[in-house]
Design a protein around this motif. Structure first.
Motif, PDB file in Angstrom:
ATOM      1  N   PHE A 125     -32.106 -19.596 115.686  1.00  0.00           N
ATOM      2  CA  PHE A 125     -33.098 -19.062 115.593  1.00  0.00           C
ATOM      3  C   PHE A 125     -33.822 -19.986 114.820  1.00  0.00           C
ATOM      4  O   PHE A 125     -34.781 -20.583 114.077  1.00  0.00           O
ATOM      5  N   ILE A 126     -33.458 -19.324 112.900  1.00  0.00           N
ATOM      6  CA  ILE A 126     -34.090 -20.137 112.109  1.00  0.00           C
ATOM      7  C   ILE A 126     -33.355 -21.649 112.000  1.00  0.00           C
ATOM      8  O   ILE A 126     -34.804 -22.278 111.440  1.00  0.00           O
ATOM      9  N   ALA A 127     -32.837 -22.272 112.269  1.00  0.00           N
ATOM     10  CA  ALA A 127     -31.956 -23.917 112.346  1.00  0.00           C
ATOM     11  C   ALA A 127     -32.948 -24.269 112.924  1.00  0.00           C
ATOM     12  O   ALA A 127     -33.618 -25.615 112.665  1.00  0.00           O
ATOM     13  N   THR A 128     -33.279 -24.004 114.439  1.00  0.00           N
ATOM     14  CA  THR A 128     -33.843 -24.445 115.161  1.00  0.00           C
ATOM     15  C   THR A 128     -35.384 -24.794 114.765  1.00  0.00           C
ATOM     16  O   THR A 128     -35.734 -25.429 115.363  1.00  0.00           O
ATOM     17  N   HIS A 129     -35.769 -23.299 114.908  1.00  0.00           N
ATOM     18  CA  HIS A 129     -37.094 -23.320 115.375  1.00  0.00           C
ATOM     19  C   HIS A 129     -38.726 -22.801 113.521  1.00  0.00           C
ATOM     20  O   HIS A 129     -39.435 -22.620 113.178  1.00  0.00           O
ATOM     21  N   PHE A 130     -37.610 -23.160 112.536  1.00  0.00           N
ATOM     22  CA  PHE A 130     -38.463 -22.320 111.266  1.00  0.00           C
ATOM     23  C   PHE A 130     -38.772 -23.738 110.539  1.00  0.00           C
ATOM     24  O   PHE A 130     -39.678 -23.321 110.288  1.00  0.00           O
ATOM     25  N   PRO A 131     -38.321 -25.065 110.870  1.00  0.00           N
ATOM     26  CA  PRO A 131     -39.152 -26.273 110.707  1.00  0.00           C
ATOM     27  C   PRO A 131     -40.581 -25.909 111.467  1.00  0.00           C
ATOM     28  O   PRO A 131     -41.559 -26.462 110.650  1.00  0.00           O
ATOM     29  N   ALA A 132     -40.459 -25.602 112.327  1.00  0.00           N
ATOM     30  CA  ALA A 132     -41.667 -25.804 113.227  1.00  0.00           C
ATOM     31  C   ALA A 132     -42.844 -24.876 112.976  1.00  0.00           C
ATOM     32  O   ALA A 132     -44.034 -24.644 113.005  1.00  0.00           O
ATOM     33  N   TYR A 133     -42.467 -23.349 112.538  1.00  0.00           N
ATOM     34  CA  TYR A 133     -42.556 -22.147 111.782  1.00  0.00           C
ATOM     35  C   TYR A 133     -43.779 -22.370 110.954  1.00  0.00           C
ATOM     36  O   TYR A 133     -44.632 -22.316 110.541  1.00  0.00           O
ATOM     37  N   LEU A 134     -43.033 -23.258 109.712  1.00  0.00           N
ATOM     38  CA  LEU A 134     -43.893 -23.485 108.857  1.00  0.00           C
ATOM     39  C   LEU A 134     -44.604 -24.651 108.680  1.00  0.00           C
ATOM     40  O   LEU A 134     -45.822 -24.581 108.097  1.00  0.00           O
ATOM     41  N   THR A 135     -43.989 -25.806 110.172  1.00  0.00           N
ATOM     42  CA  THR A 135     -45.232 -26.441 110.898  1.00  0.00           C
ATOM     43  C   THR A 135     -46.575 -25.756 110.860  1.00  0.00           C
ATOM     44  O   THR A 135     -47.527 -26.215 110.551  1.00  0.00           O
ATOM     45  N   ASP A 136     -46.515 -24.502 111.825  1.00  0.00           N
ATOM     46  CA  ASP A 136     -47.331 -24.203 112.484  1.00  0.00           C
ATOM     47  C   ASP A 136     -48.026 -23.190 110.972  1.00  0.00           C
ATOM     48  O   ASP A 136     -49.350 -23.065 111.671  1.00  0.00           O
ATOM     49  N   LYS A 137     -47.480 -22.982 110.014  1.00  0.00           N
ATOM     50  CA  LYS A 137     -48.470 -22.342 109.043  1.00  0.00           C
ATOM     51  C   LYS A 137     -48.885 -22.836 108.817  1.00  0.00           C
ATOM     52  O   LYS A 137     -49.363 -22.655 106.849  1.00  0.00           O
ATOM     53  N   GLY A 138     -48.741 -24.192 108.642  1.00  0.00           N
ATOM     54  CA  GLY A 138     -49.671 -25.689 107.506  1.00  0.00           C
ATOM     55  C   GLY A 138     -48.800 -26.230 106.368  1.00  0.00           C
ATOM     56  O   GLY A 138     -49.946 -26.394 105.494  1.00  0.00           O
ATOM     57  N   LEU A 139     -48.035 -25.450 106.188  1.00  0.00           N
ATOM     58  CA  LEU A 139     -47.052 -26.301 105.548  1.00  0.00           C
ATOM     59  C   LEU A 139     -46.688 -27.880 105.521  1.00  0.00           C
ATOM     60  O   LEU A 139     -45.836 -28.034 104.175  1.00  0.00           O
ATOM     61  N   GLY A 140     -46.436 -28.674 106.300  1.00  0.00           N
ATOM     62  CA  GLY A 140     -46.038 -28.833 107.339  1.00  0.00           C
ATOM     63  C   GLY A 140     -44.040 -29.132 107.216  1.00  0.00           C
ATOM     64  O   GLY A 140     -43.401 -28.528 106.490  1.00  0.00           O
ATOM     65  N   LEU A 141     -44.098 -30.768 108.317  1.00  0.00           N
ATOM     66  CA  LEU A 141     -42.715 -30.963 108.231  1.00  0.00           C
ATOM     67  C   LEU A 141     -42.133 -30.911 107.327  1.00  0.00           C
ATOM     68  O   LEU A 141     -40.370 -30.310 107.107  1.00  0.00           O
TER      69      LEU A 141
END
Length: 401
Positions: free
Chosen positions: A229-245
């Motif tokens: 979960f974290i390895a696959t989706h955490f970068p996208a999660y942070l991008t969704d929240k406005g923090l960037g890839l």
């Protein structure tokens, strides 16, 4: 004994490359999903299939390693891994991604990561040093994450995602040379170490009738769910929240950096203290860290602190779980038996990668997966408490003979 440092080094380097490249796959999600016109659930399904195949073929690949040696298995897996990455670079649809990232890379990972190489290491290292050796090899996967994930981000930016995959395939090819260092004859090594003679069928019957074996399987399912979960989706999660890839890439790199210390220390602590107790504490702490992250305001600093804390707890489960399998059932068929336990890990990885993407596509949020992750961590902690760490009766009888 002069061979021991070479085996450990080559095993750690193999895991460094194989796991390092694998952990970078989450960085490809935004560009690949856009260019191929697929949803996050389709990308998540590709990695979920990868994780599932990684696990489903693992017992069979582990058996090949126990029978023919790790070197040949790693070499074959390396060729398939590189071919899978090249095929992914040419994908034009979700089906192509599922066949390359999912089928080919998933099967290749089973032959180039922990199960096969830990079997080779376990047979040449003294029992009292085995946990530390397993920790060093496991830390290799984290070193790869720390080094390869930022490199993957750079390659995507400079070359585009297709050529970045080709470049990573070239990096994977280095494992063909490293496979020589873990080559050997498992049966002869087992006899020299004094492990009781036992057929593979007998080993499988013994383990399948042991409650501890299935509790380890269940606990490792949770580890796989968390990690995927974290390895696959955490970068996208942070991008969704406005923090960037870029923050997502740095977060995954921090996970790798801190897991270098976590894997080594948990492996070393496993030589001194109760492995099941350490596993229970590790899973409970994961839940605590996730709750703290979700409660705190989301900032770049909080995201990186979460990554560092989770990194310390990331793969410390591997030397402890594999160490328990060897401690309870012996080393002769470690790759086979740990391969079965690792299947539980990869079933969890399948659901962690796929369900997170599916729930996001349905709800536009990862909230339900965060809640499930916290609950599963607490369940895993409880599952490890009743495990008996004593060797099976066969091992105790041989020891007293």
């Amino acid at each position: 004994m002069k061979r021991v440092p070479v085996v450990i080094f080559c095993a750690a380097a193999i895991v460094t490359l194989a796991m390092g490249v694998r952990q970078a796959f989450g960085l490809f999600l935004p560009d690949m999903s856009t260019d191929l016109g697929i949803g996050r659930s389709s990308f998540g399904l590709a990695l979920a299939l990868q994780n599932l195949l990684f696990g489903l073929v693992q017992p069979f690949v582990g058996a090949l390693g126990d029978r023919h040696g790790a070197g040949r298995v790693v070499a074959g897996g390396t060729l398939l891994y590189a071919a899978g990455l090249v095929a992914a670079s040419m994908a034009s649809s979700a089906l192509g991604l599922h066949l390359s990232f999912g089928l080919m890379v998933g099967m290749a990972l089973s032959a180039t990561t922990f199960v096969v190489v830990l079997g080779a290491v376990g047979r040449v290292v003294l029992p009292e040093k085995r946990g530390m050796a397993f920790g060093i090899v496991t830390a290799g996967g984290s070193l790869g994450q720390f080094l390869v994930v930022p490199a993957g981000q750079l390659l995507i930016g400079e070359l585009g995602w297709r050529m970045a995959l080709v470049a990573l395939a070239g990096l994977i090819a280095v494992m063909l040379v490293l496979a020589i260092g873990v080559a050997g004859k498992p049966a002869a090594a087992a006899q020299r170490s004094g492990v009781p003679e036992q057929s593979m069928a007998q080993a499988l019957r013994e383990a399948s009738g042991n409650r501890n074996f299935w509790l380890l399987n269940a606990g490792f399912f949770v580890c796989g769910f968390h990690v995927a979960f974290i390895a696959t989706h955490f970068p996208a999660y942070l991008t969704d929240k406005g923090l960037g890839l870029a923050i997502g890439a740095n977060a995954l790199a921090l996970v790798g950096l801190f897991n270098i210390f976590g894997s080594y220390l948990f492996g070393m602590w496993g030589d001194r203290w109760s492995k099941k107790g350490l596993l229970a504490a590790l899973y409970a702490l994961r839940s605590v860290v996730m709750v703290a992250f979700l409660i705190a305001p989301l900032t770049p600093a909080s995201a990186l602190m979460f990554a560092a804390a989770m990194g310390f707890l990331w793969l410390g489960t591997v030397p402890l779980t594999s160490g328990l399998v060897g401690q309870i059932f012996g080393m002769r068929y470690l790759s086979t038996l740990y391969g079965i336990v690792f299947l539980g890990h990869q079933v969890g990885s399948f659901f962690g990668a796929w369900l997170a993407g599916l729930m996001f596509d349905w709800t536009g949020s990862y909230d339900s997966i965060w809640v499930a992750s916290v609950a599963l961590g607490l369940i895993a902690a409880l599952l490890h408490l009743p495990i008996s760490e004593r060797p099976v009766a066969r091992m105790r009888m041989e020891a007293s003979a």
